[in-house]
Design an enzyme around this catalytic site. Structure first.
Site, mmCIF file in Angstrom:
data_model
loop_
_atom_site.group_PDB
_atom_site.id
_atom_site.type_symbol
_atom_site.label_atom_id
_atom_site.label_comp_id
_atom_site.label_asym_id
_atom_site.label_seq_id
_atom_site.Cartn_x
_atom_site.Cartn_y
_atom_site.Cartn_z
ATOM 1 N N MET A 134 2.711 -0.893 4.750
ATOM 2 C CA MET A 134 3.761 0.001 4.269
ATOM 3 C C MET A 134 4.707 0.406 5.393
ATOM 4 O O MET A 134 5.930 0.361 5.238
ATOM 5 C CB MET A 134 3.138 1.234 3.616
ATOM 6 C CG MET A 134 2.341 0.943 2.362
ATOM 7 S SD MET A 134 3.306 0.090 1.092
ATOM 8 C CE MET A 134 4.508 1.337 0.666
ATOM 9 N N ASP A 155 2.915 2.759 16.611
ATOM 10 C CA ASP A 155 1.517 2.582 16.208
ATOM 11 C C ASP A 155 0.666 2.719 17.449
ATOM 12 O O ASP A 155 1.178 2.687 18.588
ATOM 13 C CB ASP A 155 1.310 1.210 15.551
ATOM 14 C CG ASP A 155 0.064 1.176 14.670
ATOM 15 O OD1 ASP A 155 0.208 1.266 13.430
ATOM 16 O OD2 ASP A 155 -1.045 1.067 15.218
ATOM 17 N N VAL A 202 0.612 6.305 7.802
ATOM 18 C CA VAL A 202 -0.705 5.960 8.333
ATOM 19 C C VAL A 202 -1.714 5.931 7.192
ATOM 20 O O VAL A 202 -1.363 6.064 6.016
ATOM 21 C CB VAL A 202 -1.132 6.960 9.435
ATOM 22 C CG1 VAL A 202 -0.147 6.908 10.596
ATOM 23 C CG2 VAL A 202 -1.240 8.376 8.890
ATOM 24 N N VAL A 203 -2.974 5.767 7.525
ATOM 25 C CA VAL A 203 -4.032 5.614 6.539
ATOM 26 C C VAL A 203 -4.061 6.800 5.576
ATOM 27 O O VAL A 203 -3.726 7.936 5.944
ATOM 28 C CB VAL A 203 -5.392 5.446 7.249
ATOM 29 C CG1 VAL A 203 -5.747 6.698 8.047
ATOM 30 C CG2 VAL A 203 -6.491 5.111 6.267
ATOM 31 N N GLU A 204 -4.441 6.544 4.317
ATOM 32 C CA GLU A 204 -4.438 7.563 3.261
ATOM 33 C C GLU A 204 -5.656 8.466 3.421
ATOM 34 O O GLU A 204 -6.625 8.410 2.651
ATOM 35 C CB GLU A 204 -4.420 6.875 1.890
ATOM 36 C CG GLU A 204 -4.175 7.801 0.721
ATOM 37 C CD GLU A 204 -2.719 8.225 0.559
ATOM 38 O OE1 GLU A 204 -2.399 8.800 -0.475
ATOM 39 O OE2 GLU A 204 -1.913 7.980 1.484
ATOM 40 N N LYS A 230 -3.647 12.505 8.497
ATOM 41 C CA LYS A 230 -2.234 12.858 8.348
ATOM 42 C C LYS A 230 -1.955 14.247 8.934
ATOM 43 O O LYS A 230 -0.927 14.463 9.592
ATOM 44 C CB LYS A 230 -1.835 12.789 6.866
ATOM 45 C CG LYS A 230 -1.800 11.367 6.312
ATOM 46 C CD LYS A 230 -1.397 11.358 4.842
ATOM 47 C CE LYS A 230 -1.439 9.951 4.248
ATOM 48 N NZ LYS A 230 -0.380 9.074 4.755
ATOM 49 N N SER A 246 0.384 8.107 -1.374
ATOM 50 C CA SER A 246 0.366 7.691 -2.773
ATOM 51 C C SER A 246 -0.359 8.686 -3.665
ATOM 52 O O SER A 246 -0.261 8.590 -4.892
ATOM 53 C CB SER A 246 -0.300 6.314 -2.905
ATOM 54 O OG SER A 246 -1.629 6.363 -2.414
ATOM 55 N N HIS A 293 7.294 8.585 -1.284
ATOM 56 C CA HIS A 293 6.327 7.558 -1.656
ATOM 57 C C HIS A 293 7.029 6.255 -2.023
ATOM 58 O O HIS A 293 7.644 6.140 -3.080
ATOM 59 C CB HIS A 293 5.477 8.062 -2.833
ATOM 60 C CG HIS A 293 4.479 7.060 -3.320
ATOM 61 N ND1 HIS A 293 4.031 7.022 -4.627
ATOM 62 C CD2 HIS A 293 3.835 6.042 -2.683
ATOM 63 C CE1 HIS A 293 3.172 6.050 -4.761
ATOM 64 N NE2 HIS A 293 3.034 5.435 -3.607
ATOM 65 N N ASN A 312 4.706 -0.805 -2.962
ATOM 66 C CA ASN A 312 4.506 -2.091 -2.289
ATOM 67 C C ASN A 312 4.771 -3.264 -3.242
ATOM 68 O O ASN A 312 4.309 -3.216 -4.387
ATOM 69 C CB ASN A 312 3.059 -2.152 -1.767
ATOM 70 C CG ASN A 312 2.805 -3.336 -0.869
ATOM 71 O OD1 ASN A 312 3.676 -3.795 -0.149
ATOM 72 N ND2 ASN A 312 1.583 -3.850 -0.910
ATOM 73 N N ASN A 361 1.481 6.648 -10.221
ATOM 74 C CA ASN A 361 0.068 6.310 -10.039
ATOM 75 C C ASN A 361 -0.819 7.052 -11.031
ATOM 76 O O ASN A 361 -1.858 6.547 -11.448
ATOM 77 C CB ASN A 361 -0.371 6.615 -8.610
ATOM 78 C CG ASN A 361 0.052 5.520 -7.644
ATOM 79 O OD1 ASN A 361 0.414 4.422 -8.058
ATOM 80 N ND2 ASN A 361 0.026 5.822 -6.358
#
Length: 715
Positions: free
Chosen positions: A331, A350, A407-409, A414, A436, A457, A460, A507
């Site tokens: 993403m 990163d 970054v990672v969900e 976060k 998401s 949001h 993808n 979602n």
């Protein structure tokens, strides 16, 4: 000089007439009945003038020409005869341009779409500004119709069969350079000298006695292309191949316009122009009243409205001159490529060099495709790639206007990231989280400035999916909301403002849809049967194919968030997803999911899934039954979303579902589809399903109220 309906004209001492389109109080010029009638009167006057030496058609609005026909007028037409006669009137007006005894030039300084392009095709010459704002095309198939003012007849005669098919069937617009290369534009000039160069061309043509250029540009086409047009079997072969390629993408029953366009383009080679124009008008008349056209036009208008309206929030947005993206995964890499593609410098950060390298390689690959398709030059590719500044540290963040976190969900990750960089940001820098499902209010809970934190949001793949959800937290400032809303529009996205709630909008609705598909598999319905049913309904892929594409771990996470929020109403189908992911299946990303994959390509459904699901013997159900259960699960939850004020109106749900999930555009959206079925029927079927399948189908309270009040989602 005379002026009426946004068209004025004047004739100078040299006999050059300037026809200027300038709709009062509007940002762009649109063609409508009143504009065409005034233009017709002007052209009638020109036919009687002996002192006329040339005609220039231009815009009185800098940076634009004519953005097309007023879709409101098209949308209001409900019968074939009126639609055909409207087309014939427009054709007659443009034919008057073509029949003038003096040369005519169109000066294109910005967007030139639909009817604007058809008017340009009727001119002797077309001059365009060498400016990124110039876009020329015939997008009518995207509205469920065909060009009706001569586009399917004049464009093939000018640029050839292959280029005309490409432009009309895709509805895409060309920039000025590509338009020049295919022969759609005669002369490319600096924007500052557009009118001067157009007038000079007129004067030269008048001196040479050149009034029309029909066929002149054929010399620029290949010998093979010209031979294909002249040899009937070869031409029929090209047209048939176009039909097959189109049929591979869309169902002619759902989207008849591109197939009728091919028929009309064929007439350009088999009939004289007057007969071809009549054929075109008749086809347009048949398409305008169709439900497909009405739904596509409605979606077009709704998208335009949502782009202008940031959820009713009033504030001055901050201009994003520089941006940063934190996280170079799928993403984050996609977002940075999109930002750089729009000419906004972006820092990509990163903690791993390998992730940044992969993101840059992916961006390079996307731009390389544009180079191969001649939509971008190699030099342009290098400039765009240079717009991404990779970094392993936080340097330079103070100079950006917007930070997008991707970054990672994970809520803790976060929150920690926000805390680590917040003091390094400018006092007005907006922090946007690409989450998401995680609540924005929770992400901002420990922030020094929660008013600057907002959800943004993306879906993808980022470069393809047009929807962006904008999610204000409880303490997000209006300025932050309108800033990211405007930023999303600048990226070419359709932003929808959504309340901060579990799963947000798309979602959340999609989870109920995919859960019903999982329930069907648990009942013994074959994987391919469920997917085939929804593809037949018009979805771009089936629900289980979609689960594999999204990532089964990601879907399981979102499902768990919703299950914690809504309990049993979500259903118990998460157990199947947990069993599948527990077996190490993540979908496309690791080559194992509901389907088997080889070299990233889907092959066959995996029979091992049925053992994981504990499915009984294979169960055959009609496609209509499968569709009903999965679609009504979405309709019901969409109604609950309206009750919960996740969005303000049904239109936002319909646009979001079409733009974010591929819900069939020809149906107009999820709730317009419910209206077409009838709210009493929808509510009755949900009640019956609740009795037979479980309380997850119990109709939303809003639906019962609508039945009692004899209301629909749309009046």
């Amino acid at each position: 000089m005379s002026e009426q309906s946004g068209v004025r004209h004047e004739i100078d001492a040299d006999g050059i007439a300037r026809v200027i389109f300038d709709t009062p109080g509007a940002r762009v010029n649109l063609l409508g009945r009143a504009v065409l009638e005034q233009l017709n009167r002007i052209l009638t006057e020109f036919r009687g003038r002996s002192d006329l030496r040339g005609v220039l058609l231009a815009s009185g609005k800098p940076g634009t020409f004519i953005a097309g026909m007023n879709v409101e007028e098209i949308g209001d037409v409900t019968d074939n005869y009126r639609a055909s006669e409207g087309a014939r009137f427009g054709q007659a007006v443009f034919q008057r341009i073509a029949e003038l005894s003096v040369p005519t030039v169109c000066a294109i300084g910005g967007p030139c779409m639909g009817g604007g392009t058809e008017m340009a095709l009727a001119c002797s010459f077309r001059v365009a500004a060498d400016d990124p704002a110039v876009r020329i095309g015939l997008p009518e198939v995207k509205l469920g119709i065909i060009p009706g003012f001569g586009g399917t007849q004049r464009l093939p005669r000018l640029v050839g069969l292959t280029s005309a098919l490409d432009l009309i069937l895709t509805g895409r617009a060309l920039d000025a350079g590509r338009a020049r290369r295919v022969g759609l534009v005669d002369l490319l000039v600096p924007a500052a000298y557009l009118e001067r160069e157009a007038v000079e061309l007129l004067q030269r043509a008048a001196a040479d006695g050149v009034a029309r250029t029909a066929g002149r540009l054929r010399r620029g086409r290949s010998l093979l292309g010209r031979a294909t047009e002249r040899i009937a079997p070869a031409r029929r072969f090209v047209l048939e191949q176009a039909r097959k390629r189109t049929a591979a993408k869309v169902n002619p029953d759902n989207y008849p316009a591109p197939f009728r366009a091919i028929e009309s383009i064929d007439a350009a080679y088999t009939q004289e122009l007057p007969q071809g124009l009549d054929h075109e008008a008749r086809i347009l008349g048949e398409l305008v009243p169709t439900s497909t056209s009405k739904n596509l036009i409605w979606l077009f208008k709704s998208q335009s409205t949502l782009k202008k309206n940031p959820g009713g929030i009033q504030a001055a947005p901050r201009r994003v001159r520089r941006a940063a993206v934190l996280g170079a995964g799928i993403m984050g890499g996609g977002i940075s490529q999109l930002v750089a593609d729009r000419g906004i410098p972006v820092r990509l950060k990163d903690i791993r060099y390998e992730a940044i390298l992969q993101a840059l390689q992916t961006a390079h690959g996307l731009w390389s495709k544009q180079v191969r398709r001649k939509r971008l030059t190699p030099g342009g590719l290098r400039r765009k790639l240079a717009g991404i500044a990779p970094t392993l540290d936080d340097s330079g963040l103070r100079h950006v206007d917007l930070v997008v976190e991707a970054v990672v969900e994970d809520l803790g990750v976060k929150q920690k990231l926000l805390a680590s960089i917040e003091k390094q940001l400018d006092e007005r820098t907006v922090f946007a989280s690409n989450t998401s499902s995680l609540p924005i209010t929770d992400i901002a809970a420990r922030a020094l400035h929660p008013e600057r934190v907002v959800g943004l949001h993306f879906f993808n793949p980022v470069h393809r999916m047009p929807l962006v959800e904008v999610i204000p937290g409880e303490r997000t400032s209006p300025e932050a909301v309108v800033t990211v809303h405007k930023f999303a529009r600048e990226l070419g996205k359709v932003p929808v403002v959504v309340r901060d709630s579990p799963g947000f909008l798309v979602n959340r609705i999609l989870t109920f849809y995919m859960n019903e598909a999982l329930q069907l598999v648990a009942e013994g319905v074959r994987i391919e049967a469920a997917d085939r049913a929804m593809r037949g309904f018009g979805m771009p892929m089936g629900p289980l194919e979609l689960l594999d594409a999204v990532g089964l771990d990601t879907a399981a996470h979102v499902g768990e968030v919703l299950r914690q929020a809504f309990g049993d109403r979500v259903g118990s189908e998460g157990s199947l997803l947990r069993a599948v992911t527990g077996a190490g299946r993540l979908g496309v990303k690791n080559g194992k999911g509901f389907y088997r994959y080889r070299d990233g390509k889907r092959t066959t459904p995996d029979p091992e899934i049925y053992a994981l699901a504990g499915s009984p013997a294979p169960r055959e159900l009609p496609a209509e039954t499968l569709q009903e259960r999965m679609v009504l699960a979405m309709v019901n939850e969409a109604a609950v979303c309206l009750e919960d004020r996740v969005v303000r109106e049904p239109r936002e749900i319909d646009v979001a579902m079409v733009m974010g999930t591929g819900f069939p555009p020809f149906r107009g959206g999820l709730l317009r589809h419910a209206d077409s079925l009838g709210i009493p029927i929808v509510t009755d079927r949900l009640s019956r399903l609740a009795d037979s399948q479980g309380e997850r189908f119990r109709p939303a309270g809003m639906l019962g109220e609508m039945v009692r009040g004899q209301r629909r989602f749309y009046s």
